[in-house]
Every structure is written in C-alpha cells, then in structure tokens.
Scaffold this motif. Structure first.
Motif, short mmCIF file in Angstrom:
data_model
loop_
_atom_site.label_atom_id
_atom_site.label_comp_id
_atom_site.label_asym_id
_atom_site.label_seq_id
_atom_site.Cartn_x
_atom_site.Cartn_y
_atom_site.Cartn_z
N ARG A 23 -5.72 3.63 -5.13
CA ARG A 23 -4.73 2.59 -4.89
C ARG A 23 -5.27 1.56 -3.92
NH1 ARG A 23 -1.04 5.67 -3.40
NH2 ARG A 23 -1.02 5.38 -1.16
N SER A 24 -5.94 2.02 -2.86
CA SER A 24 -6.43 1.03 -1.89
C SER A 24 -7.51 0.15 -2.50
CB SER A 24 -6.89 1.70 -0.60
OG SER A 24 -7.78 2.74 -0.85
N PHE A 63 -3.34 -3.89 5.28
CA PHE A 63 -2.94 -4.62 4.07
C PHE A 63 -1.82 -5.61 4.37
CE2 PHE A 63 -5.01 -1.44 1.18
CZ PHE A 63 -5.67 -2.37 0.39
N ASP A 77 -4.32 7.91 -3.39
CA ASP A 77 -4.43 7.07 -2.19
C ASP A 77 -5.69 6.19 -2.19
OD1 ASP A 77 -2.09 8.13 -1.27
OD2 ASP A 77 -3.07 9.66 -0.01
N TYR A 80 0.81 -1.20 0.00
CA TYR A 80 0.00 0.00 0.00
C TYR A 80 0.85 1.27 0.00
CZ TYR A 80 -3.45 3.49 0.78
OH TYR A 80 -4.22 4.58 0.61
N LYS A 98 -2.03 0.69 5.61
CA LYS A 98 -0.78 -0.03 5.39
C LYS A 98 -0.71 -1.25 6.31
CE LYS A 98 4.15 0.40 6.05
NZ LYS A 98 5.16 1.18 6.80
N LYS A 127 -3.89 6.36 6.15
CA LYS A 127 -2.91 5.67 5.32
C LYS A 127 -2.08 4.66 6.11
CE LYS A 127 -0.64 8.29 2.18
NZ LYS A 127 -0.13 9.60 1.68
N LEU A 169 -5.73 -2.34 -4.84
CA LEU A 169 -4.97 -3.37 -4.12
C LEU A 169 -5.91 -4.39 -3.48
CD1 LEU A 169 -2.07 -4.19 -3.55
CD2 LEU A 169 -2.11 -2.75 -1.51
#
Lengths: 175, 624
Positions: free
Chosen positions: A71-72, A139, A68, A17, A136, A132, A75
């Motif tokens: 991306r999450s 993830f 951000d 992440y 992280k 964030k 993922l």
C-alpha cells in the motif's frame, strides 16, 4: 490503471495511508459477489474475458491495499514518486539493520532457538507496526523523501520477518 | 408470463427450466459422481448401492473395464490395469520416475512429454485413462437422472499445478463432458460442510486422500467461502501408507529381489485391506502365497503407526505453514474438518486433534463430501439457484515465476493470491542488439528455477535491436478462475509487438485432443464429427442467447449502426449453425465474438460504474 479507476476508487475508500481495512474488506466482498466469474458462466466469451480482467484487477487492488508495504509503495506512486533501486540509506538506519541481521544469525546458530526467535519476531513486528503511524504522518504532509526512507525500512523489516518464518518452518534446510 | 424478462448477466433466462449438472470427485483410489435432486445433493450409487467407483481401468484387446470389474483384474493383469492414474496426470515420464519410483507399467520410451502406457489395447495416455473413468461416472448420472448432463464441476487437489489441472480438463473434454469449473477439493468439502452445518468462522479442511494431501484454511460467512491459504503435497496420501506397509512385508520376507510385479500388486492390495481393518482391530494376521511358498505375518496397530508416523508428521508441517500464511492465530480457528478416506485412520485423527487443539469434525462421510460439494457448486453455476448467496473465492496454490539470469526463479504471482489474478512485469535485454529472449515459466516455492516445476518455455522473437537495457519486455501472467495460467510477452517501446500464448509443456495439444476424440476407440470417424457438430451447435446457441440477452438489456448504449451489425451477425450465426459444418460454425462463433468485443467492454464499464455507485448508496443508507 485499467477501467479508469485507481485502487482506492475501486473500493470507494479515502485515498490515505491508514485505509479503513474493515470498509475495504466489505466493499471487496461486495464486488466479488457481483462480479466473480462464477456469476458470468452464461455470458459470451468476450464478456467473460472482460470480466476476468476486471475481477483480477479487483483482487490485485485488494491485495495491494490490504498489505502495509504494498500500500505504501502504491500510494507513493499515485503521488508521483518512485522508489530508487539502490538507495543511499541513512547511516544510523543502516547500522541498525546490520545489527538486526546479526542478531537473527546468532539466534539461528543456537540449538534452543525457539524462544529467542519468537521474541525476535515479536520485536520486529512491533517495529513494523510503529512505522505505520510515521508513514501516515509523512503521507499526510506529503514529505516524499521521508516517505521513501520509511518505506526502505518497511521493506527491510518485512523481508526480515519472511526470513524468520522461513527458518521457523524449515530450520534444517537453511544451513 | 412477463412480456420482457430482464436478467442480470450470468443468471439464467428461464429459472423454471432446470438444467442437469453433476459434481465429480476424481480420486486417486476411488471416484464419485454426485447430483442434486429437489435441492438436496447426494452421491449417486450403482445398482448395488455403492457410490464409490474404484479409479481403475483395465485394457484388453476387445474391451475397456472401469471400476470394480477392473480392480478385480488388477492382481493378475497388472500391466494392463491402470490404478492411481491421478498420480500420472500432467507429468512427464522422467518426472514420474523421479517422483513415484518404479511404476508397474510399460511405457513407450520415446515419449518425452506426455507418458504413453503400453496396453493390450494399444498406447494410452493418463488423460485417456482418466477420461474412461469420467465416461463411466457420466453414464451413471445419465442413467440415474434419465437425462443428458448439461454441465459439470470437477474437483482437483488444491495443490495440482497448472499442467495437472489442464490434463484433468482435457480428460473431461475427451469424455464429452462440459466442465463449467474446476474447483479445489478442500474448498468443495468446505462448501458441503458449511451449507450442511450452517457453521461460520474460520475452518481448517484437512484432506488426506488416497494419493494427495491438501489443507485449506477458509473463512465462512453469509454464504461466502473465502480461502485464506492453502498448502499440500500432491504425492502424499493413503497410497503411501499402503506402500510403506507393503515394503515392510516384502522386507520382512526378504524377497525384494525376486518378487514379480503381479505378486507385488497382490501384497499391496493385502496391505491396504489390513490398514483398513486396523481402524477397528488391534492386529491382523496376513497370509500370502508367494513364489510357491505360504507365508504369514502379523501386522499390529503399533507397527502400522510406526510406519505411517513420518507421513503424518509431514502433513502437520504443511498445516503449520498454512496457518502462518493465512496470518491468523491457532486460537482463532473455530473448527477442523477431516476429509478423505485416509482420515478414517485413528492415528490421523489423533494427530490432527492434538495439533489444532480441537476435536475434528467428520459428520459428513469424508469420502463423499468433496463430490457433494462439487454437485452443489455445479447446480449453482448452471443457474438453478439464481438467488443463492453462495460464492467460492479461491487462491493460487503454488507461486508462479520466471527463470532469471543465473537460474534463479523470480516470483511473479505469489502462492495464496486470490484468483483470477493478473500480474505484469517488465524486463529488459542484456546485450546490445539482442532480438530474442527466452521466457521460461516455472511453478513452485524454491529459489532455483530448476527445482521448480517447468510449465512452459518459449522465445520472444522480433525484439528491435537496441542497446542493452533499452528494450522493454512486458510479460503478463494471467490465472483464470480454474487456476489455469496463460502467459504473454511483448516488446513495448517499438510498434513491433511479438506476443505468444502458452500451453503447458507436459499437456496435450489442442490438435492431439481433437485427434484422440476422432480416433477414440469406440467412436467411428462419422460419430466423432457428428459429436463435434452437436457441440458446435450447442456452443453457437449459447453465444446467440448470451448476446441476445445482452442486446435486449443494454442494446440502447450502442449506436444504431453497431447494433444493426450485431443483430445481423446473430442472424448469420443462426443460419450457419443450421446449415454449416462444425468448422464453419466455430469460425462463425469466433467472428461474432470479435464483433461483440466493444459491446462487452461497454457493458462491463456500465456494470462497474453501477456497482460503484451502488456502494455509495449503501454507505448513505447505512449512515442514515
């Protein structure tokens, strides 16, 4: 997945992440230098079409990984999970969201809104930033339920910032 | 001489044979053509040393005048003299009336999509008018370089929407010009300015022209010009300042109801003159002879600034939004560059300075810088500088979306997305047994589709009848490097696939363009087909050359059978191109293109894998 590469593989960055944004940009620009359609002006139509697909994919990959929220979500999808359309949110989170929304409405009603709005935006951005590190962590242990809940929060705060900016640009048009 | 020359895709085969390319700035008020000689880009002057060609076209029964001679006709032949045609490009007549108010021309009423203007020479479309200006610029280039032009870059306002871009490209096509790329005006200016000054960092280009306003925020480093965000208004420019002054004069004289179209044009021209003079002086005395009466009025700089203030304020609002969109802080902006004739105004300069907190730069002539940037880019694209590091990365100026149930617009591609761009969305049916679906493509930032610009509308038919919500309609948006959109839609659950490509609603069709080319005023039918034959041959030669280079370099990845058939295809196209007519040649080009698709895909894969492996190697090298 076009061209058999996921977005992380396209830029050769670790599939985590907290992706290395500097490395991401560097590889993105490197690929652009090589593949931008301007470099393919003299190529055949078939190659131009192919090239355009690929560069569009590079652009989409870069947009996704450098954002951000996107991306999450991406993922999460790579990990085999999807967001629900109408999720049941934790009651505490729901109340907090209602509160934040009311705060914004109150600021909007004030004729001297500017200072309060700037402060409110800063706070919201801080909240978003702190998500964030939680993401992280979630993830890295692969806790998909926790990840989803964090993304719902991230979605809400991102949308809120959008509304703040919209009002800041056009205070008149909103009302 | 090397026995075997191996070149990368995209680079020229023979670097020593220079090709002639030009850059064109097709302005609202003035147009400019620029070229490159001995590595230096410059605007091409006429015999009197003037680089600016007024964007004015005058039609009479026997002739078409362009530029200064046409401008001279403007005040007493306003109906046949088309000025500021850029404002009409890619727009529907109804749309124009709303946006531009009363226009001084007679339009054919029944033209629903592309407006047709009645002139002494017959009906003309804005695309045709624009192509006359391009022809004049092309003639200037051919005369200056004593050679045929191989390719061009044309600039458009960053905020031109899809149909306006398409209309511009069509105009070039009508003029017989090969357009390698459309680039955005502020990006072209950044290129000229950046290469000239060697400055790096974050730069704002504030571009206020005759009819359009653009502002772009770019990041410049190592020859890379990356647009972070762009904003603008395609109907805001110096023309609006002129109109405001003109209206003030008419209101002061109280002649609104009685003034004729020619007189209005004369007042407008005088208003523009006065505006330009007020850069240096404090006031101007304006004298008119209107409706048989001599009249006089004093325009001071103060009055002028009062009239223009709301317009300048509007540009600053847009600047604010762009800085926001680029996600950078005001303090991180290194420079502000002023571009466009209207930035000569002191008031505009002061406003930009106080807004950005920086003294703006206007080292390069703000009127020529866009054309010069376009010429530099054209020279690069045609392959005259294969080792150059320069690259422009631009963005989509306006969001693209689809109309949803209830009339809301759903954004598919957000503004400021880097181009080329691709986005796929899935939708489903609302009713049981639904076999068709309306797809309405819109462009703009507003929530309601009806407030956005309608680009195209079509029905996806042949959806298999299923229960509501079971069908999967995939809609693909694709924007190319010119910023042009194509949309396709298909149903994916069944083997039945319906798919359609979209052309803008307000554009000319391919057929219409071919017809216009054929019936172009000064071109006889024979010349037209001769030109089409010549064009087809050039294109065929290009296709043959591209495929030959590719085969030479990467032919080994194909099995013998495929390689043989491609070589055979090459020979066939060569033969057709010698003996066939333009239709046969074009069909041959298509056929060979289809045959070589698999090869193209294989090569692309190879190049990608090579590049990705290259990334790893540089990583290792860096770490060592």
């Amino acid at each position: 997945m076009l061209f058999g590469k996921n977005y992380f593989e396209i830029f050769d960055v670790a599939q985590t992440y907290d992706v290395d944004q500097k490395g991401l940009l560097k590889h993105y620009l490197g690929l652009q230098r090589k593949f931008h359609p301007d470099r393919y002006i003299a190529s055949s139509e078939a190659e131009k079409r192919m090239n355009m697909q690929w560069v569009a994919e590079i652009n989409l990959a870069f947009e996704t990984l450098s954002n951000d929220l996107q991306r999450s979500i991406y993922l999460l999808k790579l990990n085999g999970h999807e967001l629900e359309e109408n999720p049941t949110l934790d009651k505490g989170i729901l109340l907090k969201q209602i509160e934040l929304r009311e705060d914004l409405e109150e600021i909007k009603r004030d004729s001297n809104y500017e200072l309060a709005l700037t402060g409110f935006k800063k706070e919201t951005e801080k909240d978003l930033e702190s998500l964030k590190s939680h993401l992280k962590a979630a993830f890295s242990i692969g806790d998909s339920e926790a990840i989803k809940n964090l993304i719902y929060e991230q979605q809400f705060l991102t949308k809120l910032i959008g509304e703040i900016e919209l009002f800041d640009q056009n205070p008149m048009e909103i009302d | 001489m090397a026995l075997l020359q191996i070149t990368e895709p995209g680079s020229p085969r023979e670097p020593h044979s220079r090709k002639l390319s030009i850059g064109i700035d097709l302005g609202t008020t003035n147009s400019i053509v620029a070229g490159v000689r001995e590595g230096k880009a410059f605007a091409l002057p006429d015999l009197n040393g003037n680089c600016l060609v007024p964007s004015v076209v005058n039609y009479s029964e026997t002739s078409v005048l362009v530029g200064q001679p046409a401008l001279e006709k403007s005040a007493h032949d306003s109906l046949n003299t088309i000025t500021s045609v850029k404002r009409l490009m890619g727009r529907a007549l109804t749309d124009l009336v709303i946006r531009e108010g009363k226009l001084p021309y007679e339009f054919l009423n029944e033209s629903k999509t592309v407006p047709r203007i009645k002139t002494a020479k017959g009906l003309v479309t804005p695309t045709q008018v624009s192509s006359e200006i391009i022809k004049t610029l092309l003639e200037r280039a051919t005369a200056t370089f004593e050679n045929e032009v191989d390719g061009a870059v044309i600039t458009v306002p960053a905020h031109f929407d899809d149909s306006q871009r398409q209309a511009t490209k069509d105009a070039a096509k009508l003029a017989g010009l090969n357009v390698m790329r459309l680039i955005n005006e502020p990006t072209a200016a950044a290129l000229a300015y950046g290469l000239d000054s060697g400055q790096e960092g974050s730069v704002v280009i504030y571009d206020l022209g005759g009819g359009t306003f653009d502002v772009s925020l770019l990041r410049m480093e190592n020859g890379l010009f990356r647009v972070l965000a762009t904003g603008g208004d395609v109907s805001l420019g110096g023309d609006d300042f002129d109109s405001a002054i003109c209206q003030w004069i008419i209101d002061s004289f109280e002649i609104e109801d009685t003034i004729s179209s020619d007189e209005r044009r004369a007042v407008l021209l005088e208003a523009r003159n006065a505006k330009e003079k007020l850069v240096d002086s404090e006031f101007e005395e304006l004298r008119f002879h209107l409706q048989g009466v001599d009249r006089q009025i004093r325009l001071t700089r103060g009055i002028l600034e009062g009239l223009c203030a709301p317009l300048v304020e509007k540009t600053l609002d847009i600047c604010k939004q762009v800085v926001n969109d680029a996600k950078i802080q005001m303090k991180d902006i290194d420079n502000v560059v002023l571009v466009g004739g209207s930035t000569r105004s002191l008031m505009v300069r002061k406003a930009a300075e106080s807004f950005f907190g920086k003294k703006p730069l206007f080292d390069i002539d703000p009127e020529k810088v866009v054309a010069i940037g376009a010429a530099i880019q054209a020279d690069l694209l045609i392959g005259n500088n294969p080792d150059s590091e320069v690259l422009l990365l631009d963005v989509l100026p306006l969001s693209l979306g689809l109309e949803m149930m209830g009339g809301l617009s759903e954004t598919i591609l957000l503004r400021n997305t880097p181009i080329p761009a691709n986005q796929t969305r899935e939708f489903t049916t609302q009713k049981d047994g639904q076999t068709s679906m309306k797809i309405h493509v819109v462009q703009g930032e507003r929530d309601m589709a009806s407030d956005c610009r309608s680009l195209a509308e079509f029905d996806l038919k042949g959806i298999p009848p299923l229960v509501a919500g079971a069908a999967r309609i995939q809609v693909i948006f694709q924007v190319d490097a010119d910023g042009l959109l194509s949309v396709s839609a298909s149903e994916v659950t069944s083997s039945v696939k319906a798919s359609i490509e979209v052309k803008p609603t307000y554009g000319l069709t391919e057929q219409e363009i071919t017809q216009m080319l054929a019936s172009s005023f000064e071109m006889a039918e024979k010349d037209a087909s001769a030109r089409m034959l010549a064009e087809a041959r050039v294109e065929a030669a290009r296709v043959v050359e591209a495929l030959e280079t590719a085969l030479e370099k990467d032919g080994y990845i194909l099995n013998d059978e495929v390689a043989e058939s491609l070589k055979l295809g090459l020979e066939k196209l060569r033969a057709i191109s010698r003996d066939g007519d333009y239709r046969e040649i074009n069909a041959g080009i298509d056929l060979l293109g289809k045959a070589s698709e698999e090869f193209a895909a294989l090569r692309m894969d190879m190049a990608i894998n090579k590049a990705l492996a290259g990334q790893k190697i540089t990583e290792i090298e860096r770490e060592l």
